[in-house]
Design a protein around this motif. Sequence first.
Motif, PDB file in Angstrom:
ATOM      1  N   ARG A 124       0.820  -1.210   0.000  1.00 41.91           N
ATOM      2  CA  ARG A 124       0.000   0.000   0.000  1.00 41.91           C
ATOM      3  C   ARG A 124       0.858   1.266   0.000  1.00 41.91           C
ATOM      4  NH1 ARG A 124      -2.236   0.766   4.222  1.00 41.91           N
ATOM      5  NH2 ARG A 124      -1.603  -0.964   5.580  1.00 41.91           N
ATOM      6  N   MET A 125       1.996   1.235   0.672  1.00 41.02           N
ATOM      7  CA  MET A 125       2.892   2.383   0.634  1.00 41.02           C
ATOM      8  C   MET A 125       3.443   2.594  -0.773  1.00 41.02           C
ATOM      9  SD  MET A 125       4.903   1.989   4.290  1.00 41.02           S
ATOM     10  CE  MET A 125       5.937   3.429   4.086  1.00 41.02           C
ATOM     11  N   GLU A 126       3.806   1.519  -1.430  1.00 42.38           N
ATOM     12  CA  GLU A 126       4.304   1.611  -2.804  1.00 42.38           C
ATOM     13  C   GLU A 126       3.242   2.214  -3.722  1.00 42.38           C
ATOM     14  OE1 GLU A 126       7.035   1.100  -5.973  1.00 42.38           O
ATOM     15  OE2 GLU A 126       7.367   0.841  -3.818  1.00 42.38           O
ATOM     16  N   TRP A 155       8.583   0.260  10.468  1.00 40.14           N
ATOM     17  CA  TRP A 155       9.832   1.003  10.269  1.00 40.14           C
ATOM     18  C   TRP A 155      10.810   0.282   9.339  1.00 40.14           C
ATOM     19  CZ3 TRP A 155      11.030   5.947  11.068  1.00 40.14           C
ATOM     20  CH2 TRP A 155      10.144   6.703  11.844  1.00 40.14           C
ATOM     21  N   PRO A 156      11.017  -1.016   9.454  1.00 43.46           N
ATOM     22  CA  PRO A 156      11.869  -1.690   8.458  1.00 43.46           C
ATOM     23  C   PRO A 156      11.299  -1.611   7.043  1.00 43.46           C
ATOM     24  CG  PRO A 156      11.693  -3.024  10.443  1.00 43.46           C
ATOM     25  CD  PRO A 156      10.703  -1.919  10.591  1.00 43.46           C
ATOM     26  N   ILE A 161      11.398   0.957   1.510  1.00 45.80           N
ATOM     27  CA  ILE A 161      10.709   1.827   0.558  1.00 45.80           C
ATOM     28  C   ILE A 161      11.525   3.086   0.279  1.00 45.80           C
ATOM     29  CG2 ILE A 161       8.716   3.354   0.322  1.00 45.80           C
ATOM     30  CD1 ILE A 161       7.799   0.644  -0.229  1.00 45.80           C
ATOM     31  N   ARG A 162      12.096   3.672   1.318  1.00 42.56           N
ATOM     32  CA  ARG A 162      12.884   4.899   1.129  1.00 42.56           C
ATOM     33  C   ARG A 162      14.060   4.656   0.199  1.00 42.56           C
ATOM     34  NH1 ARG A 162      14.773   8.006   6.376  1.00 42.56           N
ATOM     35  NH2 ARG A 162      15.761   5.998   6.785  1.00 42.56           N
ATOM     36  N   GLU A 163      14.725   3.528   0.366  1.00 41.33           N
ATOM     37  CA  GLU A 163      15.859   3.222  -0.507  1.00 41.33           C
ATOM     38  C   GLU A 163      15.397   2.987  -1.933  1.00 41.33           C
ATOM     39  OE1 GLU A 163      19.724   2.905  -1.575  1.00 41.33           O
ATOM     40  OE2 GLU A 163      18.937   3.527   0.376  1.00 41.33           O
ATOM     41  N   ARG A 164      14.260   2.341  -2.094  1.00 39.16           N
ATOM     42  CA  ARG A 164      13.727   2.044  -3.430  1.00 39.16           C
ATOM     43  C   ARG A 164      13.348   3.318  -4.170  1.00 39.16           C
ATOM     44  NH1 ARG A 164       8.839  -1.479  -2.702  1.00 39.16           N
ATOM     45  NH2 ARG A 164      10.424  -2.984  -2.098  1.00 39.16           N
ATOM     46  N   TRP A 165      12.862   4.314  -3.440  1.00 35.81           N
ATOM     47  CA  TRP A 165      12.396   5.539  -4.071  1.00 35.81           C
ATOM     48  C   TRP A 165      13.457   6.647  -4.080  1.00 35.81           C
ATOM     49  CZ3 TRP A 165       8.035   6.919  -6.719  1.00 35.81           C
ATOM     50  CH2 TRP A 165       7.082   5.911  -6.859  1.00 35.81           C
ATOM     51  N   LYS A 166      14.639   6.332  -3.644  1.00 38.06           N
ATOM     52  CA  LYS A 166      15.706   7.323  -3.627  1.00 38.06           C
ATOM     53  C   LYS A 166      15.930   7.900  -5.028  1.00 38.06           C
ATOM     54  CE  LYS A 166      20.490   7.870  -2.010  1.00 38.06           C
ATOM     55  NZ  LYS A 166      21.655   7.158  -1.403  1.00 38.06           N
ATOM     56  N   GLY A 167      15.993   9.227  -5.112  1.00 36.90           N
ATOM     57  CA  GLY A 167      16.174   9.881  -6.402  1.00 36.90           C
ATOM     58  C   GLY A 167      14.870  10.245  -7.075  1.00 36.90           C
ATOM     59  N   ARG A 168      13.748   9.713  -6.575  1.00 38.94           N
ATOM     60  CA  ARG A 168      12.437  10.077  -7.121  1.00 38.94           C
ATOM     61  C   ARG A 168      11.621  10.886  -6.112  1.00 38.94           C
ATOM     62  NH1 ARG A 168       9.860   4.573  -8.940  1.00 38.94           N
ATOM     63  NH2 ARG A 168      11.046   3.798  -7.127  1.00 38.94           N
TER      64      ARG A 168
END
Length: 440
Positions: A124-126, A155-156, A161-168
């Motif tokens: 759902r966050m994605e 939190w994990p 998710i934060r790493e996956r969306w880095k740069g976007r």
Amino acid sequence: MTQPPITLPASGAFTLANLRLHRSHLDKTNGFAFDSEGFALAEVSISAGAITAIDPATDTANMPDRIDCRGAIAFPAFVDCHTHIDKGHIWARKPNPDGSFPGALTAVGEDREANWSAHDVERRMEFSLQCAYAHGTKALRTHLDSVPPQEDISWPVFETIRERWKGRIELQAACLFGIDQAQDEAWFNRLADTVARHRGVLGAVTYMVPDLDALLDRMFTKAIALGLDLDFHADETDDVNAVSLDRIADAALRHGYEGKILVGHCCSLARQPDDKVKATLDKVARAGLSVVSLPMCNMYLQDRRADATTPRWRGVTLLHEMADRGINTCVASDNTRDPFYAYGDLDVLEVYRESTRILHFDHPVGAWPATVAANPARAMGLADAGILKPGASADLILFRGRSLTELLSRPESRRTLIRAGKLIDATVPDYQDLDDLMEP
């Protein structure tokens, strides 16, 4: 006649010409001819993904490196400083039974206990971030429900998710729990360590418990020790006795706190006597707090009555009075398609459009466009977001509207998204993508 979409060169330097930029979105405003709404025709030069110059408009005829934007309004990429993407899109399986605030609390609690596995939260966050990105958001802060045992799950997931969306999308997260839970000092210390380990923000929902000041002291002391910013949900009620915004400002001044503090909602302030309002806002200004109003969610929940009578107040806080005192003010999405708000799509243009109508961000327009750009970026501590200036990444949203009334009268579903000087083809995901999570 429908205008063809704007195209950009695949490489090399170019200039977006014949654009309308708002005064509140510019780092420097000298030389521009601003109209009564604060817009000026300008051109933005871009090279290697960055803005190299912003100048008043010139004649674009016979200039092959200039792209005529036809007088369209352009905003910096949006900054959404208060969301709940861990809750998002659960409405289909857990609606609010009566649209009330207590109904939302109960429904979310039941759904969290039954369904919020790491897989469910991540999916759902994605989905939520795909929506935000497609609408033009560059930075976003989400609150994460952190009541046991959810903090060890969400939190994990957020870190992944934060790493996956880095740069976007630049992502921040703040923990969320009822302030009275901090009475358990051992649990609170463990949570604060979790937040610090994930480079998060220390947050809580404040309400008028007898030991509120002591609990705020506990949060401020821990934030100072761990070097964390603070984020509070405050006074999301029509009760005039709800004055935790005032108490938060007191605590900030008492501790000499130098980090960033963002306070959301503050609904009850609009119900309080003028002398109390003035004293509270003067204190908030001295303490350097930022305040974010969530107009769509608060209009949905506040003053909803069991007898189905018409609501009689808007549920939003006093942003005009705050801005007059130099308080940093923002508006944001809040909840999307969950029991706290049945609608929404993390579209910050929708937030700004509805805020303009609900909060009267017009006549004059003033600096209110900054509430979805520079102001939330400041509240989140982001240096390269929310403002257009030479040296910054070329992250813009080009709309078809050429004036405020054109911009805010249609959904602008055909907006042009530019990130690091390149067009992005972002499409909102299909609701069917989550159907398997919504089965009973």
